[in-house]
Write a protein that holds these residues in place. Structure first.
Motif, PDB file in Angstrom:
ATOM      1  N   ILE A 159      69.473  -0.321  13.280  1.00  0.00           N
ATOM      2  CA  ILE A 159      67.953  -0.027  13.171  1.00  0.00           C
ATOM      3  C   ILE A 159      67.321  -1.191  13.430  1.00  0.00           C
ATOM      4  N   CYS A 160      66.445  -1.401  14.456  1.00  0.00           N
ATOM      5  CA  CYS A 160      65.654  -2.565  14.671  1.00  0.00           C
ATOM      6  C   CYS A 160      64.326  -2.497  14.219  1.00  0.00           C
ATOM      7  N   LEU A 161      64.003  -2.642  12.935  1.00  0.00           N
ATOM      8  CA  LEU A 161      62.744  -2.429  12.296  1.00  0.00           C
ATOM      9  C   LEU A 161      62.186  -3.972  12.216  1.00  0.00           C
ATOM     10  N   THR A 193      62.463  -0.809  17.533  1.00  0.00           N
ATOM     11  CA  THR A 193      61.771   0.476  17.707  1.00  0.00           C
ATOM     12  C   THR A 193      60.839   0.980  16.795  1.00  0.00           C
ATOM     13  N   VAL A 194      60.588   0.296  15.590  1.00  0.00           N
ATOM     14  CA  VAL A 194      59.726   0.453  14.930  1.00  0.00           C
ATOM     15  C   VAL A 194      58.945  -1.141  14.473  1.00  0.00           C
ATOM     16  N   ARG A 219      59.691   8.962  14.350  1.00  0.00           N
ATOM     17  CA  ARG A 219      60.604   7.785  14.006  1.00  0.00           C
ATOM     18  C   ARG A 219      60.918   7.590  12.376  1.00  0.00           C
ATOM     19  N   ILE A 220      60.019   7.512  11.767  1.00  0.00           N
ATOM     20  CA  ILE A 220      59.850   7.056  10.235  1.00  0.00           C
ATOM     21  C   ILE A 220      59.338   8.141   9.649  1.00  0.00           C
ATOM     22  N   GLU A 221      60.110   8.763   8.533  1.00  0.00           N
ATOM     23  CA  GLU A 221      59.195   9.498   7.704  1.00  0.00           C
ATOM     24  C   GLU A 221      59.457   9.127   6.148  1.00  0.00           C
ATOM     25  N   VAL A 242      57.448   2.083  21.072  1.00  0.00           N
ATOM     26  CA  VAL A 242      57.629   1.638  19.799  1.00  0.00           C
ATOM     27  C   VAL A 242      56.903   2.259  19.020  1.00  0.00           C
ATOM     28  N   ALA A 243      57.245   2.681  17.860  1.00  0.00           N
ATOM     29  CA  ALA A 243      56.355   3.107  16.711  1.00  0.00           C
ATOM     30  C   ALA A 243      55.822   1.745  16.010  1.00  0.00           C
ATOM     31  N   VAL A 244      54.561   1.734  15.942  1.00  0.00           N
ATOM     32  CA  VAL A 244      53.769   0.509  15.565  1.00  0.00           C
ATOM     33  C   VAL A 244      52.879   1.223  14.292  1.00  0.00           C
TER      34      VAL A 244
END
Ligand SMILES: Nc1ncnc2c1ncn2[C@@H]1O[C@H](COP(=O)(O)OP(=O)(O)OP(=O)(O)O)[C@@H](O)[C@H]1O
Ligand SMILES: Nc1ncnc2c1ncn2[C@@H]1O[C@H](COP(=O)(O)OP(=O)(O)OP(=O)(O)O)[C@@H](O)[C@H]1O
Ligand SMILES: [Mg+2]
Ligand SMILES: [Mg+2]
Lengths: 397, 517, 326, 368
Positions: B339-341, B425-426, B256-258, B456-458
């Protein structure tokens, strides 16, 4: 002819008082002074010399005409904006038969009110639009204060002579400093008269004028006086309304001629005298005219003859010897009309006489109506001062 | 004759408006003992202690110190009685030095002789084995250094009774251990100590007796030796609770995140993140560990677009397969890309929420801009606030109460609730259970797990290693802004993590000292 | 040369009122109270001193300069302290908004000054007739030997004692704030009253004392203006906007009284520069009068670019403190 | 005091009130007003030695005793109101805008310029629109300057805006040198006195009809903007914490600058209302301290526009009334400032008793 029948709707609450017009005058019985109401708006209050002098004049009027205190309504601190109109209208609505205003900027608002309240008389000090407004109930007044300034100039000149004789200064050093409010005809006319008075006894005298750009700013007047002294002024005078300049002069031990009020308390060791105005004669005249139902002059400006101007008591401990006698002599000559302050033979402008300039220079043509018989007729065409020329011997900063 | 108790409270009551913060509380502390006070958020622990320290004044009840009834009207009275309190929120003046803070309000020669004062303080530092420079300004200090200042402040005043309100909430395990050593030394010296903490293992490890409060009422006091985590929790909550985190296996983890070689600098030019790289996957919880000030906060803020990035890039991989470079984007720009952070920052009232606004208005803090209308839609946030209050059992008079009035735990529930409600999403959380009671903590852990299960990426920054090990799937360890390792949480140990956190700690001090909060 | 000397001398003279005002306001602000009533309090201090001297000279047939000085000094201190007390009761005890109270106090104080100025003017027999020469002479007395030294004497020793007092006050306050326990306690209150409170400092007592003494010091600025600068007389609104400049100077001086010393001289100089600048006409003179304000803005912008922790206003400035507030 | 009395010394505790009914709150406020009126009466009686009832009748008479006085009171209250409304967004953002005086003056100056230079070239309705726009722009610019420096350098806005007041004052004096009539008199006089170009025209037969419409419209718009718009919400967040604002994705710099532009523009518009709608001239006293009084109004109303209407009416009422009694009893007009001051002291002091209550109890034991 006055629009006496043209009663303003708001004047209904006016007591059965005369409306101060010529036509009504016969109908009004004697002793109607009891019904009259006088209103006045002031730019300042009793703490400021100019307004204080007007207040004094109103008092003189009330006493001499026997008005009680509730017949005179005074409003202080009226600005030169809509509040002047509000106050004037309020006075008219309260039933005043005549309303005075003492500051230059009140005039426009007074004319506005005069158009609405045609059976109330309006009189404005220092203004110039009464005659040209065509309103029969609008009047201007001022005094020939230039006469008293001339006399105070004589006092100053004698003091300078005294200092020259005593060797304190040389004749060339006889320079006066003048704290002026604005480069405005009223001020210019005043300091020219003062200078001419000094010059009439001390021919070598010169004068430097600096303006504060305010009618009453104690600090600025004080600072300007200090600057003038530092720049070589050996005597100070003023046309601004506070005690700022005398304070500075007292500090620097420089003789000073004040304005409006006696300055001996502020400057006991240096104050010579002050040129003052007595507004009493005009107020008495104007209110009496309303009572009598006679017309008020559109322009009124009187001097020594009518007791409208004077100088405050001479401070003997400072003034030169023989000053009082000389002053009495000059005052008598002014009263008699044998002495004219703006005698065109006593001064030049850029080396030419005023008559020559009027003939040759388009800028001076506007003065042609004022100059005749060898002198400049100040405050005669209209009441407010007109002499706005810087003559030789005076420098402006 | 039996020796009098150091402190005895009888039927003490304190109200704030409609809230009864303390309701007829009885409590005693013996000389030379350490007493823990336990209770859920908002149960009235701080309030009770503040009455001993003279901040608040009880409506009813009596206070006895060393057997004598006293009236404590001000902190000054409290000092005079030998009571020293270390507050939950630091009571330090930022622009002053440690030494100046320590002598604040003390009597003495009017002219300040700082040399002499420094000498005295240094002596004290030496005696108890602290690590502190007394002439350092507070704004230059790390949290643990500030804590140290607070403790020295109390010691310098020669207090016999010491009250510590959640002193370990912001400390690392090592720092906590040091603090406990100091406290044990003090107990040996005959001082009485009250400590408030939400960490049960600390209670069990340190104290002699435990007093439990619940909803402003006194529940009881037990000897620590006879207590267990479960029994204490039951007293606190009033019913049996299970203290397990049920960790599920990650479902279909996707990138998801890099973060690639991110470097961030502070204003003073110190690298707070140094070539940091990692990935966070959907459906898993990535823990972030490190001693305070190692760059955890900045790591999250960099992703959220709140700090200036010097070099490197951050990529976002959307569920639909597209990729966006989000480094150098402001929060609004990121949101504009849909993007929903979600981000739960460490500083709840200073960043995450607006203290003076009510719950409802706080709900729209990050979403108010939605739609093209000029005016706000207030209905949605109000409903959301009501939902969160219901679902997370937030203790508040209503949705129109300013959040500032809520207790710490409830504030956190509101914040986390809002961030989760945005269906991110994060989800990034910093110290999500700091200051929260056990029950609330587990509520939060469960919420995080639910999010993970939803895919979700937590990313979770935490300080309690036991919890990180139980909660996370992978743990990233930061050391002076550098990634010193990413380990599998199911296989690692506390010792391994501790080693990674502290190994070759060069320059770590500098960055730690720069942390001002 | 003599012109420059006169200019410098008068620049200092113009600055002293502002310096008193700024010193008083700094002390006040260090306690967290933003007293916008200082401009009014300075009027109150000025008129009170003048009135006391006036009545003293009126009552005693043969006034003594020193007695007049003591009486007027006390009256000035008392009345301006009273202004500070009004502010303190409202903002500290009743927790009213500091801005509202301050602005209202300025309205009140200016009205107070002008009202009583007018009243004693009437008693004195008219405008310009108020004069307390005897008392003023004590305020204006200079050291006879030193002030006669050429140049240096004029520049340094030609002032009355209030001028030196203003500088001593500023230096003393700096020392007080920096090197004494009470100063430290006071600063901590301005930063964070709840922390100070928890440390056992009597917050409201300090706030009261600092605000009231600050007001008294500021009031001396009004007294200076009336007695030393004007030589013991009054005009309405004569004091002008110096009170606001004093508040401005606090920020410019970064809350350090010593900085206010040179700052006030700078202000004073810029204030009268237009009188000394050659070659100005009436319009450009008005532009020149903008200088003190424009220079202040420019200095402000430059100093704000260096945002040091120590150069910030007291953190709790403007906020009321209530112990039980969250 | 006897020893006994010392031991029984009352010990006052202040605590926050739970909540207070609207009725009780207003009761306290009215008690505050009543007390202030009593104190003012005492002061006045001490000075003029008059029956206070008559004095108060004089005040009422002065404020609304005649049609004209009534309308003057309304006009002045409206002017004060729009300035207070203009200040609201800035103060809500915790931006200490004490520069309303300057913003008003700039708006007024530009209005005067429009009247002088465009008086003959366009119809009055168009001229008025031009005046509204131009004066708002002038105020906007005067608000923009400190805002930009605040946003980018965190420059102290209190001092900046205060200094800009004086700069504006000098600009007015500078302009007067060119506009004065006659030369050297330092007064501009009534502009377009004959043509009334650029003057507010009568509406519904009311001289101040347009003043009412403009001011109330602006008040309503600002109220809605602050309370219900997204931008208003942003202002509140920025005012609370810039960190939070940044976290919420708010561009703090933009909000600061935008808000001050709005605040300045409304104050500039107020300048046109003073010049076009009342005085028809320009001078350094055009703002006349209203910019400061409006701060009091805004704070006392807790930024609630409805309350602002009441507060500005009350203050103007008392001011106009005291001017009347000053004239009636030969008092110095400065007495009205003293009275206004006392009124505000009491009104704002009474707020304390709305939020807090006092418990009196006997001090039982001393700490040893
Ligand atoms: N100053 C205050 N004003 C209003 N209410 C308050 C205040 N202080 C505390 N309260 C309320 O009193 C109750 C007890 O709060 P307190 O801070 O004592 O709880 P706590 O047990 O310390 O909680 P935590 O574990 O979160 O620190 C809470 O409901 C809180 O909202
Ligand atoms: N800022 C200040 N400026 C001048 N004097 C102050 C200031 N603050 C306090 N004082 C005075 O110094 C004295 C001591 O103040 P402090 O607050 O230390 O009280 P204390 O005597 O220690 O306390 P207590 O009387 O309550 O036991 C007090 O009389 C106070 O009036
Ligand atoms: Mg707590
Ligand atoms: Mg808590």
């Amino acid at each position: 002819g006055c629009g006496s029948s043209n009663k303003g709707g708001n004047a209904d609450n006016t007591p059965a008082a005369p409306s101060g017009t010529e036509t009504d005058s016969e109908a009004i019985p004697e002793g109607s002074a009891a019904d009259i109401k006088v209103g006045i708006i002031y730019i300042g209050d009793e703490n400021e010399g100019y307004t204080a002098a007007h207040m004094e004049g109103i008092k003189v009027m009330a006493t001499s005409l026997g008005l009680s205190s509730d017949q005179v309504i005074e409003k202080t601190h009226i600005g030169e904006d809509e509040s002047a109109y509000d106050a004037i209208v309020d006075l008219a609505e309260q039933g005043c038969n005549i309303v005075f205003a003492n500051s230059f900027g009140h005039e426009d608002y007074m004319i506005q009110a005069a158009q609405e309240f045609t059976d109330v008389q309006f009189a404005h000090a220092t203004g110039f639009q009464a005659a040209s407004s065509g309103l029969p109930n609008m009047h201007n007044y001022f005094t020939a204060v230039y006469e008293s300034r001339y006399v105070s100039g004589v006092v100053a000149g004698l003091k300078l002579n005294d200092m020259i004789t005593k060797g304190e200064i040389t004749a060339e050093e006889a320079k006066m400093g003048y704290v002026g409010a604005y480069p405005y005809a009223e001020v210019v006319s005043g300091f020219t008269a003062f200078y001419l008075g000094a010059k009439s006894v001390c021919p070598s005298v010169t004068m430097e004028v600096q303006y504060t750009n305010s009618w009453a700013d104690m600090t600025a007047e004080n600072e300007v006086a200090k600057q003038l002294i530092a720049n070589g002024a050996k005597l100070i005078s003023q046309h601004a309304d506070t005690t700022g300049a005398p304070t500075a002069a007292e500090d620097a031990k420089v003789p000073v001629v004040g304005y409006n009020v006696d300055m001996t308390l502020v400057a006991p060791n240096t104050a010579l005298t002050s040129a003052t105005i007595n507004w009493g004669p005009y107020y008495t005249y104007a209110v009496k005219s309303v009572i009598d139902g006679t017309a008020i002059a559109a322009d009124w400006s009187k001097g020594y003859v009518d007791g409208a101007v004077a100088i405050s008591p001479i401070n003997e401990s400072v003034a030169a010897e023989g000053t009082a006698d000389k002053v009495a002599e000059v005052e008598a000559a002014l009263k008699a009309g044998t002495l004219k302050v703006f005698d065109t033979s006593t001064f030049t402008v850029n080396g030419s006489t005023l008559e020559e300039l009027i003939a040759s220079n388009a800028d001076y043509e506007k003065y042609s109506a004022n100059v005749s018989d060898g002198y400049f007729h100040e405050s005669e065409v209209i009441s407010s001062p007109a002499f706005g020329i810087i003559i030789d011997g005076i420098t402006e900063k | 004759m039996e020796q009098a108790n150091a402190i005895e409270l009888k039927n003490v009551t304190k109200r704030f408006g409609e809230v009864i913060a303390n309701d007829n509380i009885n409590l005693s502390v013996r000389k030379g003992e350490i007493l823990s006070i336990l209770g859920e958020n908002g149960s009235g622990k701080t309030t009770l202690m503040n009455m001993l320290s003279g901040i608040y004044f009880p409506e009813q009840g009596q206070i006895f110190i060393n057997g004598k009834e006293v009236t404590i009207r001000s902190p000054k009275d409290s000092f005079a009685l030998g009571i020293g309190m270390i507050h939950q929120h630091f009571k330090l003046i930022n622009i002053l030095t440690a030494a100046e803070n320590i002598i604040l309000g003390l009597p003495g020669k009017e002219r300040l002789k700082m040399d002499q004062i420094m000498k005295d303080i240094n002596e004290l530092i030496h005696t108890y084995g602290f690590d502190l420079n007394p002439s350092q300004k507070i704004y230059d200090m790390s949290v643990s250094q500030k804590q140290t200042v607070e403790i020295i402040k109390v010691l310098y005043r020669g207090a016999d009774i010491l009250i510590l309100d959640e002193p370990t909430a912001v400390l690392t395990p090592q720092e906590t251990k040091k603090l406990f050593d100091v406290l044990r030394n003090m107990r040996k010296a005959g001082k009485s100590i009250i400590i408030i903490t939400h960490k049960l293992h600390e209670v069990l490890e340190l104290s002699d007796r435990v007093t439990v409060l619940r909803k402003g009422k006194y529940i009881g006091t037990v000897n620590t030796a006879k207590a267990t985590a479960e029994s204490l929790t039951e007293m606190m909550v009033g019913e049996k609770v299970t203290l397990d985190i049920d960790r599920s296996e990650p479902v279909k983890p996707e990138k998801r995140i890099e973060m690639r070689g991110i470097t961030c600098k502070t204003k003073e030019g110190i690298k707070i993140l140094n070539q940091t790289s990692f990935t966070a996957n959907s459906g898993e919880i990535l823990g972030v560990a490190g001693i305070a000030g190692s760059g955890q906060k900045e790591l999250l803020e960099a992703i959220a677009g709140l700090v200036q990035i010097d070099s490197g890039e951050i990529l976002y991989f959307a569920p639909d397969g597209s990729t966006e470079k989000i480094s150098d984007m402001k929060p609004a720009q990121i949101r504009d890309l849909k993007i929903c952070l979600s981000f739960v920052p460490e500083d709840r009232l200073g960043m995450g929420l607006v203290g003076s606004m009510d719950l409802a208005d706080n709900m729209m803090l990050r979403s108010y801009r939605e739609g093209r209308k000029f005016f706000l839609n207030r209905k949605k946030p109000k409903d959301l606030a009501a939902d969160i209050v219901n679902q997370l059992d937030v203790k508040t008079p209503g949705v129109h109460t300013p959040v500032r009035r809520l207790s710490g735990g409830n504030v956190q529930k509101v914040l986390v609730g809002r961030e989760i409600a945005a269906s991110p999403t994060v989800l990034m959380v910093a110290y999500p259970v700091r200051g929260l009671d056990i029950n609330s903590s587990y509520t939060i852990y469960n919420l995080l797990n639910q999010q993970k299960e939803k895919g979700v990426a937590v990313i979770c920054v935490g300080e309690d290693l036991d919890v990180l090990i139980d909660l996370c799937d992978r743990i990233l360890v930061l050391n002076s802004g550098k990634v010193s390792g990413i380990v599998d949480a199911r296989k690692t140990t506390k010792e391994e993590l501790g080693l990674l956190m502290t190994a070759e700690r060069k320059g770590g001090h500098a960055s730690e000292q720069r942390r001002s909060k | 040369m003599s012109m420059l000397l006169t200019f410098l001398q008068n620049a200092i003279g113009q600055g002293i009122s502002i310096l008193f005002g700024a010193s008083g306001e700094i002390l006040t602000e260090k306690s967290g109270n933003l007293n916008l009533g200082i401009p009014g309090i300075m009027y109150m201090g000025g008129i009170a001193g003048l009135m006391a001297a006036f009545f003293y000279e009126k009552v005693s047939g043969n006034p003594n300069a020193f007695v007049g000085l003591v009486i007027s000094l006390l009256a000035s201190l008392l009345v301006s302290a009273f202004g500070g007390l009004i502010y303190s009761v409202l903002t500290i005890s009743l927790r009213a908004n500091q801005n509202v109270v301050g602005l209202a106090l300025t309205t009140f104080g200016v009205g107070f000054g002008n009202f009583f100025g007018g009243s004693i003017s009437k008693l004195a027999g008219g405008v310009g007739q108020i004069s307390v020469k005897t008392t003023a002479s004590a305020y204006r007395a200079v050291l006879p030997g030193l002030s006669n030294i050429p140049v240096v004497g004029k520049l340094l020793f030609s002032y009355g004692f209030l001028t030196y007092l203003s500088i001593v006050t500023a230096i003393f306050l700096t020392y007080f704030l920096k090197h004494t326990r009470k100063g430290l306690n006071l600063r901590s209150i301005g930063e964070d009253p709840s922390t100070a409170d928890a440390a056992g400092i009597h917050v409201s007592r300090y706030k009261y004392i600092a605000t009231i003494s600050g007001a008294a010091i500021a009031g001396l600025g009004g007294l200076y203006f009336v007695m030393e600068y004007l030589g013991g007389t009054w005009t309405n609104n004569g004091f002008g906007d110096r009170g606001w400049l004093a508040i401005a100077l606090v920020i410019l001086a970064l809350w350090k009284p010593v900085n206010a010393i040179w700052g006030s001289f700078l202000f004073g100089g810029l204030y009268i520069l237009y009188i000394y600048m050659p070659g100005l006409n009436r319009a450009t003179q008005e532009l020149c009068k903008m200088l003190p304000y424009v220079v202040t803005i420019i200095v402000l912008i430059f100093t704000s670019k260096r945002n040091k922790h120590e150069n910030q206003p007291p953190a709790s400035l403007g906020q009321a403190y209530f112990r039980e507030e969250r | 005091m006897s020893k006994d009395a010392v031991n029984k010394e009352l010990f006052v505790r202040v605590s926050k009130r739970d909540s207070i009914s609207q009725k009780k709150a207003w009761g306290i406020r009215f008690a505050g007003i009543a007390l202030s009126l009593i104190v003012c009466a005492l002061v006045i009686v001490a000075i003029v030695n008059e029956n206070p009832i008559r004095v108060y009748m004089g005040i009422i008479n002065g404020a609304i005793g005649a049609k004209r006085r009534f309308w003057v009171t309304i006009r002045e209250a409206l002017t004060l109101l729009i300035i207070a409304v203009g200040l609201t967004p800035a103060f809500k953002m915790k931006f200490w805008n004490i520069g309303a005086e300057g913003q008003i003056l700039m708006g007024g100056t530009v209005t005067a310029a429009m009247m002088i230079y465009f008086g003959d070239v366009m119809p009055n309705w168009l001229l008025l629109i031009v005046i509204f726009i131009a004066s708002s722009l002038a105020g906007l610019l005067w608000g923009l300057l400190p805002a930009v420096f605040k946003a980018y350098y965190n420059t102290n806005e209190t001092l900046f805006t205060l200094m800009l007041n004086y700069v504006a004052m000098q600009i007015v004096t500078f302009c007067i040198v060119f506009w004065e009539n006659p030369t050297g008199s330092n007064t501009v006089g009534i502009i377009n006195g004959a043509t009334a170009k650029g003057w507010f025209s009568k509406i519904f037969g009311l001289q101040y009809g347009l003043n009412i419409i403009v001011v109330l419209a602006v008040t309503l718009i600002v109220f809605l903007y602050m309370k219900h718009s997204k931008q208003g919400y942003e202002i509140a967040v920025v005012g609370e914490s810039q960190n939070t604002a940044r976290y919420a994705g708010i561009n703090v710099k933009k909000v600061i600058i935008r808000t001050m532009m709005i605040s300045g523009a409304v104050c500039g518009l107020a300048g046109s209302i003073i010049v076009s709608g009342a005085s028809h001239t320009i001078s350094t006293s055009t703002a006349g301290g209203r910019g400061f009084t409006a701060i009091i109004v805004a704070w006392m109303s807790k930024f609630n526009p409805l309350a602002m209407i009441g507060v500005s009416l009350f203050l103007v009422f008392m001011q106009q009334g005291s001017i009347q009694i000053a004239s009636q009893y030969g008092l110095n007009t400065n007495a009205s400032d003293i009275i206004t001051g006392i009124l505000i002291f009491f009104l704002i002091g009474s707020e304390f008793f709305i939020s807090y209550k006092l418990d009196f109890r006997k001090k039982s034991k001393e700490v040893k």
